[in-house]
Design a protein around this motif. Structure first.
Motif, PDB file in Angstrom:
ATOM      1  N   CYS A   1       0.714  -1.261   0.057  1.00  0.00           N
ATOM      2  CA  CYS A   1       0.202  -0.104  -0.060  1.00  0.00           C
ATOM      3  C   CYS A   1       0.958   1.404   0.014  1.00  0.00           C
ATOM      4  O   CYS A   1       0.457   2.388  -0.688  1.00  0.00           O
ATOM      5  N   PHE A   2       2.006   1.438   0.800  1.00  0.00           N
ATOM      6  CA  PHE A   2       3.077   2.470   0.794  1.00  0.00           C
ATOM      7  C   PHE A   2       3.172   2.570  -0.879  1.00  0.00           C
ATOM      8  O   PHE A   2       3.313   3.632  -1.320  1.00  0.00           O
ATOM      9  N   ASN A   3       3.898   1.678  -1.413  1.00  0.00           N
ATOM     10  CA  ASN A   3       4.368   1.729  -2.908  1.00  0.00           C
ATOM     11  C   ASN A   3       3.305   2.459  -3.701  1.00  0.00           C
ATOM     12  O   ASN A   3       3.459   3.068  -4.675  1.00  0.00           O
ATOM     13  N   GLU A   4       2.116   1.673  -3.405  1.00  0.00           N
ATOM     14  CA  GLU A   4       0.868   2.230  -4.186  1.00  0.00           C
ATOM     15  C   GLU A   4       0.542   3.514  -4.055  1.00  0.00           C
ATOM     16  O   GLU A   4       0.238   4.650  -5.146  1.00  0.00           O
ATOM     17  N   GLU A   5       0.782   4.203  -2.950  1.00  0.00           N
ATOM     18  CA  GLU A   5       0.405   5.550  -2.591  1.00  0.00           C
ATOM     19  C   GLU A   5       1.495   6.430  -3.165  1.00  0.00           C
ATOM     20  O   GLU A   5       1.343   7.417  -3.658  1.00  0.00           O
ATOM     21  N   VAL A   6       2.789   5.768  -3.036  1.00  0.00           N
ATOM     22  CA  VAL A   6       3.853   6.856  -3.613  1.00  0.00           C
ATOM     23  C   VAL A   6       3.631   7.087  -5.105  1.00  0.00           C
ATOM     24  O   VAL A   6       4.016   7.899  -5.629  1.00  0.00           O
ATOM     25  N   GLY A   7       3.143   6.062  -5.872  1.00  0.00           N
ATOM     26  CA  GLY A   7       2.726   5.841  -7.121  1.00  0.00           C
ATOM     27  C   GLY A   7       1.727   6.865  -7.553  1.00  0.00           C
ATOM     28  O   GLY A   7       2.013   7.639  -8.500  1.00  0.00           O
ATOM     29  N   ARG A   8       0.839   6.610  -6.728  1.00  0.00           N
ATOM     30  CA  ARG A   8      -0.293   7.572  -6.790  1.00  0.00           C
ATOM     31  C   ARG A   8      -0.098   8.959  -6.933  1.00  0.00           C
ATOM     32  O   ARG A   8      -0.276   9.882  -7.499  1.00  0.00           O
ATOM     33  N   THR A   9       0.714   9.221  -5.799  1.00  0.00           N
ATOM     34  CA  THR A   9       1.034  10.596  -5.316  1.00  0.00           C
ATOM     35  C   THR A   9       1.733  11.347  -6.579  1.00  0.00           C
ATOM     36  O   THR A   9       1.799  12.385  -6.733  1.00  0.00           O
ATOM     37  N   GLY A  10       2.706  10.286  -6.657  1.00  0.00           N
ATOM     38  CA  GLY A  10       3.723  10.977  -7.758  1.00  0.00           C
ATOM     39  C   GLY A  10       3.480  10.888  -9.321  1.00  0.00           C
ATOM     40  O   GLY A  10       4.108  11.345 -10.237  1.00  0.00           O
ATOM     41  N   GLN A  11       2.078  10.120  -9.316  1.00  0.00           N
ATOM     42  CA  GLN A  11       1.718   9.920 -10.661  1.00  0.00           C
ATOM     43  C   GLN A  11       2.631   9.216 -11.701  1.00  0.00           C
ATOM     44  O   GLN A  11       3.130   9.722 -12.815  1.00  0.00           O
ATOM     45  N   ILE A  12       3.236   8.209 -10.974  1.00  0.00           N
ATOM     46  CA  ILE A  12       4.201   7.245 -11.582  1.00  0.00           C
ATOM     47  C   ILE A  12       3.830   5.966 -11.727  1.00  0.00           C
ATOM     48  O   ILE A  12       3.224   5.357 -10.616  1.00  0.00           O
ATOM     49  N   GLU A  13       4.231   5.307 -12.635  1.00  0.00           N
ATOM     50  CA  GLU A  13       3.779   3.732 -12.854  1.00  0.00           C
ATOM     51  C   GLU A  13       4.701   3.033 -12.201  1.00  0.00           C
ATOM     52  O   GLU A  13       5.914   3.161 -12.522  1.00  0.00           O
ATOM     53  N   LEU A  14       4.627   2.233 -11.192  1.00  0.00           N
ATOM     54  CA  LEU A  14       5.411   1.618 -10.314  1.00  0.00           C
ATOM     55  C   LEU A  14       5.386   0.070 -10.566  1.00  0.00           C
ATOM     56  O   LEU A  14       4.329  -0.351 -10.705  1.00  0.00           O
ATOM     57  N   GLU A  15       6.362  -0.557 -10.648  1.00  0.00           N
ATOM     58  CA  GLU A  15       6.408  -1.924 -10.606  1.00  0.00           C
ATOM     59  C   GLU A  15       6.292  -2.437  -9.024  1.00  0.00           C
ATOM     60  O   GLU A  15       7.176  -2.123  -8.429  1.00  0.00           O
ATOM     61  N   GLN A  16       5.597  -3.384  -8.886  1.00  0.00           N
ATOM     62  CA  GLN A  16       5.346  -4.168  -7.683  1.00  0.00           C
ATOM     63  C   GLN A  16       5.980  -5.488  -7.668  1.00  0.00           C
ATOM     64  O   GLN A  16       5.300  -6.284  -8.487  1.00  0.00           O
ATOM     65  N   VAL A  17       6.849  -6.054  -7.016  1.00  0.00           N
ATOM     66  CA  VAL A  17       7.347  -7.355  -6.988  1.00  0.00           C
ATOM     67  C   VAL A  17       7.393  -7.741  -5.376  1.00  0.00           C
ATOM     68  O   VAL A  17       7.956  -6.971  -4.670  1.00  0.00           O
ATOM     69  N   ARG A  18       6.776  -8.806  -5.332  1.00  0.00           N
ATOM     70  CA  ARG A  18       6.856  -9.289  -3.923  1.00  0.00           C
ATOM     71  C   ARG A  18       7.961 -10.591  -3.949  1.00  0.00           C
ATOM     72  O   ARG A  18       7.517 -11.529  -4.283  1.00  0.00           O
ATOM     73  N   PHE A  19       9.058 -10.163  -3.564  1.00  0.00           N
ATOM     74  CA  PHE A  19      10.054 -11.413  -3.505  1.00  0.00           C
ATOM     75  C   PHE A  19       9.943 -12.135  -2.238  1.00  0.00           C
ATOM     76  O   PHE A  19       9.852 -11.672  -1.160  1.00  0.00           O
ATOM     77  N   GLN A  20       9.897 -13.491  -2.619  1.00  0.00           N
ATOM     78  CA  GLN A  20       9.867 -14.667  -1.575  1.00  0.00           C
ATOM     79  C   GLN A  20      11.329 -14.616  -0.833  1.00  0.00           C
ATOM     80  O   GLN A  20      12.346 -14.375  -1.215  1.00  0.00           O
ATOM     81  N   PRO A  21      11.127 -14.857   0.389  1.00  0.00           N
ATOM     82  CA  PRO A  21      12.391 -15.292   1.281  1.00  0.00           C
ATOM     83  C   PRO A  21      13.231 -16.272   0.450  1.00  0.00           C
ATOM     84  O   PRO A  21      12.791 -17.152  -0.109  1.00  0.00           O
TER      85      PRO A  21
END
Ligand SMILES: [Zn+2]
Length: 192
Positions: A35-55
Protein backbone atom coordinates in the motif's frame (compact mmCIF):
# COMPACT_ATOMS: atom_id res chain seq x y z
CA UNK A 1 5.71 -12.03 15.67
CA UNK A 2 4.20 -8.55 16.06
CA UNK A 3 1.36 -7.90 13.64
CA UNK A 4 0.19 -4.46 12.65
CA UNK A 5 -2.97 -3.63 10.76
CA UNK A 6 -2.42 -1.76 7.50
CA UNK A 7 -4.39 1.50 7.50
CA UNK A 8 -5.30 1.14 3.82
CA UNK A 9 -5.96 -2.56 3.07
CA UNK A 10 -6.69 -3.50 6.73
CA UNK A 11 -4.63 -6.66 6.40
CA UNK A 12 -2.67 -7.80 9.43
CA UNK A 13 0.99 -7.58 8.39
CA UNK A 14 4.26 -8.41 10.10
CA UNK A 15 5.80 -5.35 11.72
CA UNK A 16 8.92 -5.65 9.54
CA UNK A 17 6.71 -5.06 6.47
CA UNK A 18 5.09 -1.90 7.86
CA UNK A 19 6.04 1.69 7.10
CA UNK A 20 5.08 4.41 9.54
CA UNK A 21 4.09 6.99 6.96
CA UNK A 22 2.93 10.61 7.03
CA UNK A 23 3.92 13.97 8.50
CA UNK A 24 3.32 16.12 11.54
CA UNK A 25 0.59 18.00 9.61
CA UNK A 26 -1.32 15.05 8.17
CA UNK A 27 -0.73 12.60 10.99
CA UNK A 28 0.87 9.19 10.72
CA UNK A 29 -0.47 5.92 9.35
CA UNK A 30 0.93 2.41 9.33
CA UNK A 31 0.98 1.06 5.80
CA UNK A 32 2.04 -2.32 4.48
CA UNK A 33 4.82 -2.03 1.89
CA UNK A 34 2.41 -2.81 -0.96
CA UNK A 35 0.00 0.00 0.00
CA UNK A 36 2.93 2.33 0.70
CA UNK A 37 4.29 1.76 -2.81
CA UNK A 38 0.83 2.20 -4.35
CA UNK A 39 0.46 5.50 -2.57
CA UNK A 40 3.89 6.72 -3.65
CA UNK A 41 2.92 5.84 -7.24
CA UNK A 42 -0.43 7.63 -6.99
CA UNK A 43 0.99 10.74 -5.33
CA UNK A 44 3.83 11.04 -7.81
CA UNK A 45 1.64 9.90 -10.73
CA UNK A 46 4.23 7.35 -11.71
CA UNK A 47 3.81 3.80 -12.91
CA UNK A 48 5.50 1.61 -10.34
CA UNK A 49 6.34 -2.00 -10.59
CA UNK A 50 5.49 -4.08 -7.52
CA UNK A 51 7.24 -7.37 -6.94
CA UNK A 52 6.86 -9.45 -3.82
CA UNK A 53 10.17 -11.27 -3.48
CA UNK A 54 9.89 -14.51 -1.57
CA UNK A 55 12.37 -15.27 1.24
CA UNK A 56 15.54 -17.11 0.24
CA UNK A 57 17.98 -19.26 2.19
CA UNK A 58 21.72 -18.76 1.91
CA UNK A 59 24.63 -20.41 3.65
CA UNK A 60 27.14 -18.34 5.57
CA UNK A 61 30.89 -19.02 5.75
CA UNK A 62 30.31 -21.43 8.66
CA UNK A 63 27.79 -23.45 6.63
CA UNK A 64 24.84 -22.16 8.65
CA UNK A 65 21.61 -21.67 6.71
CA UNK A 66 20.26 -18.15 6.95
CA UNK A 67 16.85 -17.04 5.76
CA UNK A 68 16.48 -13.60 4.20
CA UNK A 69 13.26 -11.64 3.80
CA UNK A 70 12.92 -8.76 1.38
CA UNK A 71 11.36 -5.34 1.54
CA UNK A 72 10.91 -3.33 -1.63
CA UNK A 73 10.12 0.35 -1.20
CA UNK A 74 9.54 2.95 -3.88
CA UNK A 75 10.70 6.30 -2.57
CA UNK A 76 9.69 8.51 -5.51
CA UNK A 77 13.00 9.24 -7.22
CA UNK A 78 14.64 6.09 -5.93
CA UNK A 79 13.86 2.50 -5.14
CA UNK A 80 15.19 0.61 -2.12
CA UNK A 81 15.46 -3.13 -1.73
CA UNK A 82 16.37 -4.51 1.67
CA UNK A 83 17.19 -8.05 2.74
CA UNK A 84 17.15 -8.99 6.40
CA UNK A 85 16.99 -11.90 8.78
CA UNK A 86 14.41 -12.26 11.51
CA UNK A 87 15.02 -12.90 15.18
CA UNK A 88 11.87 -13.43 17.26
CA UNK A 89 9.81 -12.02 14.42
CA UNK A 90 11.74 -8.77 14.22
CA UNK A 91 14.64 -7.70 12.08
CA UNK A 92 17.93 -9.03 13.37
CA UNK A 93 21.19 -10.56 12.21
CA UNK A 94 22.43 -9.70 8.73
CA UNK A 95 20.79 -6.79 6.94
CA UNK A 96 21.48 -5.43 3.49
CA UNK A 97 20.16 -2.59 1.40
CA UNK A 98 20.59 -1.52 -2.19
CA UNK A 99 19.34 1.76 -3.70
CA UNK A 100 18.88 2.67 -7.33
CA UNK A 101 16.98 5.12 -9.49
CA UNK A 102 13.19 4.73 -9.54
CA UNK A 103 13.02 3.06 -12.94
CA UNK A 104 15.66 0.42 -12.22
CA UNK A 105 14.86 -3.15 -13.22
CA UNK A 106 13.77 -4.81 -9.99
CA UNK A 107 15.05 -8.28 -10.85
CA UNK A 108 18.41 -6.82 -11.76
CA UNK A 109 18.37 -4.96 -8.43
CA UNK A 110 17.58 -8.21 -6.66
CA UNK A 111 20.43 -9.99 -8.48
CA UNK A 112 22.90 -7.28 -7.43
CA UNK A 113 21.70 -7.41 -3.85
CA UNK A 114 22.03 -11.19 -3.71
CA UNK A 115 25.56 -10.93 -5.11
CA UNK A 116 26.45 -8.45 -2.39
CA UNK A 117 24.92 -10.74 0.24
CA UNK A 118 26.86 -13.70 -1.11
CA UNK A 119 30.12 -11.79 -0.84
CA UNK A 120 29.33 -10.63 2.69
CA UNK A 121 28.30 -14.10 3.84
CA UNK A 122 31.52 -15.59 2.52
CA UNK A 123 33.53 -13.48 4.98
CA UNK A 124 34.14 -14.31 8.62
CA UNK A 125 35.43 -11.64 10.92
CA UNK A 126 35.17 -13.43 14.25
CA UNK A 127 36.48 -16.77 15.41
CA UNK A 128 34.97 -18.60 18.32
CA UNK A 129 37.00 -21.41 19.88
CA UNK A 130 34.21 -22.25 22.31
CA UNK A 131 35.99 -20.40 25.15
CA UNK A 132 36.09 -16.94 23.72
CA UNK A 133 35.40 -15.02 20.59
CA UNK A 134 38.12 -13.02 18.89
CA UNK A 135 38.80 -11.03 15.76
CA UNK A 136 39.91 -13.39 13.00
CA UNK A 137 42.16 -11.03 11.06
CA UNK A 138 42.56 -7.27 11.19
CA UNK A 139 39.35 -6.05 9.57
CA UNK A 140 35.89 -6.12 11.07
CA UNK A 141 32.71 -5.28 9.16
CA UNK A 142 29.33 -5.00 10.76
CA UNK A 143 26.40 -2.87 11.71
CA UNK A 144 25.82 -0.53 14.64
CA UNK A 145 22.58 -1.25 16.47
CA UNK A 146 21.24 0.02 19.75
CA UNK A 147 21.73 -2.16 22.82
CA UNK A 148 18.21 -2.06 24.25
CA UNK A 149 19.30 -4.26 27.14
CA UNK A 150 21.78 -1.70 28.40
CA UNK A 151 20.87 1.15 30.75
CA UNK A 152 23.40 3.39 28.99
CA UNK A 153 23.06 4.43 25.39
CA UNK A 154 25.71 2.13 23.94
CA UNK A 155 25.89 0.27 20.65
CA UNK A 156 25.51 -3.38 20.02
CA UNK A 157 27.44 -4.48 16.97
CA UNK A 158 26.20 -7.10 14.52
CA UNK A 159 29.23 -8.89 13.10
CA UNK A 160 28.96 -12.05 10.99
CA UNK A 161 25.21 -11.79 11.62
CA UNK A 162 25.62 -12.13 15.38
CA UNK A 163 25.26 -9.61 18.14
CA UNK A 164 28.39 -8.53 19.97
CA UNK A 165 27.91 -6.13 22.83
CA UNK A 166 30.14 -3.16 23.45
CA UNK A 167 32.01 -4.82 26.30
CA UNK A 168 32.62 -8.05 24.40
CA UNK A 169 33.95 -6.05 21.47
CA UNK A 170 36.21 -4.09 23.83
CA UNK A 171 37.65 -7.35 25.16
CA UNK A 172 38.30 -8.56 21.61
CA UNK A 173 40.17 -5.34 20.85
CA UNK A 174 42.53 -5.90 23.80
CA UNK A 175 44.33 -8.53 21.70
CA UNK A 176 45.63 -5.53 19.81
CA UNK A 177 46.58 -3.33 22.71
CA UNK A 178 48.98 -0.65 21.54
CA UNK A 179 48.01 -1.03 17.90
CA UNK A 180 46.31 1.67 15.83
CA UNK A 181 42.95 1.54 14.13
CA UNK A 182 40.95 3.24 11.37
CA UNK A 183 37.23 3.45 11.90
CA UNK A 184 35.03 4.19 8.89
CA UNK A 185 31.26 4.56 9.01
CA UNK A 186 29.15 3.88 5.93
CA UNK A 187 25.54 4.35 4.90
CA UNK A 188 23.38 1.16 5.15
CA UNK A 189 23.16 0.91 1.36
CA UNK A 190 26.92 1.10 0.79
CA UNK A 191 29.08 -1.95 0.43
CA UNK A 192 31.60 -2.31 3.25
ZN1 LIG B 1 -1.93 -2.57 2.98
Amino acid sequence: MTQVQCHTCHAGVASYDVIHFGSMETGYRDLCSHCFNEEVGRTGQIELEQVRFQPIDMLDAAGVKRRFHFLLLHLGDRVSLEAFELQDGERGGYQFQILDEAQADLFDLMARLVERMRRALSLRHLVDDGQRCSIADKTVRGRIDCDLGSADRVPILVIDGREVNWEQFGQMLMTFEGWQFKFEIKDPSEQV
